[in-house]
Every structure is written in C-alpha cells, then in structure tokens.
Design an enzyme around this catalytic site. Sequence first.
Site, PDB file in Angstrom:
ATOM      1  CG  HIS A 188      -3.068  -5.040   0.477  1.00  0.00           C
ATOM      2  ND1 HIS A 188      -3.313  -3.758   0.961  1.00  0.00           N
ATOM      3  CD2 HIS A 188      -1.713  -5.137   0.368  1.00  0.00           C
ATOM      4  CE1 HIS A 188      -2.166  -3.126   1.134  1.00  0.00           C
ATOM      5  NE2 HIS A 188      -1.187  -3.944   0.785  1.00  0.00           N
ATOM      6  CG  ASP A 232       1.699 -11.622  -1.608  1.00  0.00           C
ATOM      7  OD1 ASP A 232       2.763 -11.069  -1.258  1.00  0.00           O
ATOM      8  OD2 ASP A 232       0.646 -11.521  -0.953  1.00  0.00           O
ATOM      9  CB  CYS A 259       1.696  -6.700  -3.401  1.00  0.00           C
ATOM     10  SG  CYS A 259       2.017  -8.165  -2.397  1.00  0.00           S
ATOM     11  NE  ARG A 270      -0.383  -3.161   6.259  1.00  0.00           N
ATOM     12  CZ  ARG A 270       0.576  -3.296   5.351  1.00  0.00           C
ATOM     13  NH1 ARG A 270       1.769  -3.719   5.698  1.00  0.00           N
ATOM     14  NH2 ARG A 270       0.343  -3.010   4.076  1.00  0.00           N
ATOM     15  NE  ARG A 294      -0.472   0.511  -2.137  1.00  0.00           N
ATOM     16  CZ  ARG A 294      -0.198  -0.107  -0.966  1.00  0.00           C
ATOM     17  NH1 ARG A 294       0.673  -1.087  -0.930  1.00  0.00           N
ATOM     18  NH2 ARG A 294      -0.828   0.224   0.139  1.00  0.00           N
ATOM     19  CD  GLN A 329       0.328  -3.536  -3.782  1.00  0.00           C
ATOM     20  OE1 GLN A 329       0.864  -3.033  -2.809  1.00  0.00           O
ATOM     21  NE2 GLN A 329       0.805  -3.374  -5.010  1.00  0.00           N
TER      22      GLN A 329
HETATM   23  N1   CP Z   1       2.599  -3.921  -0.582  1.00  0.00           N
HETATM   24  C1   CP Z   1       2.505  -3.458   0.686  1.00  0.00           C
HETATM   25  O1   CP Z   1       1.420  -3.221   1.234  1.00  0.00           O
HETATM   26  O2   CP Z   1       3.708  -3.227   1.266  1.00  0.00           O
HETATM   27  P1   CP Z   1       3.972  -2.825   2.784  1.00  0.00           P
HETATM   28  O3   CP Z   1       3.684  -4.048   3.624  1.00  0.00           O
HETATM   29  O4   CP Z   1       5.392  -2.408   2.818  1.00  0.00           O
HETATM   30  O5   CP Z   1       3.030  -1.715   3.147  1.00  0.00           O
HETATM   31  N1  NVA Z   2       0.217 -11.320   1.675  1.00  0.00           N
HETATM   32  C1  NVA Z   2       1.157 -10.376   2.211  1.00  0.00           C
HETATM   33  C2  NVA Z   2       1.008  -9.038   1.538  1.00  0.00           C
HETATM   34  C3  NVA Z   2       1.976  -7.998   2.008  1.00  0.00           C
HETATM   35  C4  NVA Z   2       1.775  -6.671   1.359  1.00  0.00           C
HETATM   36  C5  NVA Z   2       0.970 -10.264   3.720  1.00  0.00           C
HETATM   37  O1  NVA Z   2      -0.178 -10.195   4.172  1.00  0.00           O
HETATM   38  O2  NVA Z   2       1.972 -10.262   4.428  1.00  0.00           O
END
Ligand code: CP
Ligand code: NVA
Length: 315
Positions: free
Chosen positions: A138, A234, A274, A111, A302, A141
């Site tokens: 992502h 989101d 998400c 990430r 997930r 997701q």
């Molecule tokens: N939806 C998602 O990726 O959640 P987290 O940021 O908790 O991993």
């Molecule tokens: N758009 C959000 C998604 C989190 C799962 C972010 O990047 O923070």
Amino acid sequence: MTSPHELKGRDLLCLRDYSVEQINFLLNLATQLKQRFYAGERVIDVLRGRSIALIFEKPSTRTRVSMEVAAYQLGALPIMLSASELQLGRGESVPDTARTLSRFVDGIAARVRRHEDLEVLAKYATVPVINALSDLSHPLQALADFMTIYEKKGRFKGLKLAFVGDGSDNMLHSLMVVAAKLGVDIYVASPSSLMPRKDILEAALADAQVSGSTIKFAESPEEVVDGADIVYTDVWVSMGQEDLAEQKRALLRPYQVNAKLMERASSRAIFMHCLPAHRGEEVTDDVIDGPWSVVWDEAENRLHTEKAVLAALIP
Ligand code: CP
Ligand code: NVA
C-alpha cells in the site's frame, strides 16, 4: 533532489522500486503542496486536461475520496470505476483493459485483490499505473505515513517504529521497505506464523544495510514497543481474508494496542493506523482517541501525498 521529470511516466506499484531520493522528492513535494493548499491555493492546474481512471476491486473510503479530490485539485478529471461495472468484471482481460484505458486516460490507479493483476495492468498500459492497495503493498498510505512521521518528529534517522499485529500485512510490507530506505528502525511484534513475504523482507534488509536501520521481529508486543517513537497497527483481518477471520482474530488477540501497551513507548510516542480501524480489536478507543493518536493527520496526508504522486508521475 531528484528532478521531478525522472518520475514522469513511471508506475508506482511498490516503493521498493523507488530510490531514497525519489521518495524524499515525493515527500517534499507533498509538503509544498500542503503548504500551498493552506495558503489558499486550492487548485493548482499542473494536470489540466488530464484524466485519471480509478479502478477499485475492493471497498475504500480514504483512497477513493482522496484520489478523486487530489486529481480535481490538480486540474485533472478523475474517473471512478468499480471493477464490477467494467467489462473486466465480465471477463475482459486485464491486458485488454489496460490497452483500452491507455487510449483515453493519462494514468490509472487501481486497488486490486491480486498484486499480479497490477503488474499485468502496468505491463500493457502505456500510461502510469499506481497501486491504490494490493495484497502485497500500500505505497500511497506509506507515503502519507512517513510524511506524518516527519511532521511530528522532524527526522527519520534513528526513530524506532514498532508495528504490532499481522506480520504478513500489506501495510507492514510498505512501511518496512520505506523505513529501511529512510533509516527508521522497525520492530515488528507478530505471531511467528505471520511473517512478511520473503522477497519484501530481503529487499528491506538490503536497504537497511545501506541506511543503517534495524529490522527486528519478536513475538512479544511489550518487547518491541519499549521506548518506541511510533506505534503502528493495522486491522487483523484484511480485505479479502474474510475466510481466515476467526483464525486470525484468535492468533492476534494478544497483539492489541491498548493504553497499557502505549505506556511502555517513549513519553512522546505517537500512535498510527492506516484506517479503517476495528476499535476494540487491534486498537482500543482510549488509544485511537487519546493523546498519542495522529490518525486524522495521517489520513489527511493521503490527499497531499497523492497530489504529489499524481503531479510527479502523470505526464
Ligand atoms: N487506508 C486506506 O487505504 O483506507 P481506505 O481503505 O478507506 O481507502
Ligand atoms: N491491511 C488492510 C489495509 C486497509 C487500508 C487491508 O488490506 O484491508
């Protein structure tokens, strides 16, 4: 159906690089793994003896825990690493990190703040690299989302997904590329100043031509939610955008998904997010806790989709 071996050793950086057949293969495998889990097969040792590094430069609840559990349930060892505790945090280069980790582990999920770092990681790693969220996309997701959509609706073709909120969102990018491949119509309500990245939009439009799906943008949430089968939102302020928080909140205030907006959707519409949700901002409690909401099934999926990704990609 694509043979699973066609995905062995592949990276998963963005689903625009995957074919319809490969996406369907992963979704079908996830469904099978979910069924086997519920039938009592908690551990399926297809990755026995493998190790997977999980690098997180940003916080995570769902991705972190579901990836660790997914690896464990496949017989692999997950190694959770926050970027700050790696030498990466002290200036070791991404290529050197990739080269080193590849000598120890069989896959790397990361990430990252900058999608380019993921591309460099993938370039220098000799094991599959999986995007666990970047500023661009992502994919993990999105796989869980489309698995959930199929479970709830029993089809993809002809469904109308309304995305309400930030048109430049990483989540929207992934939803758009998959919707276009699978034939789901996607209608986006967003301020005109927040648009998807051009290359992602162009890739989605090209795929939509093949699948026959529609991609449309409007400024009015009411217009896009009318008759929608799925309403998705989101957060307004993504991780790493804290300096833009005030500006984005002001811009996105008219884009809240509330019960009044949901009433305009199809009578059997579902609400998706998400997560994490900022209740009272992009979504109200009565929607996320209400009859439309499938967010907990979405979160659970997930785990099943990540098991499918790991089982299919890790050699
Ligand atoms: N939806 C998602 O990726 O959640 P987290 O940021 O908790 O991993
Ligand atoms: N758009 C959000 C998604 C989190 C799962 C972010 O990047 O923070």
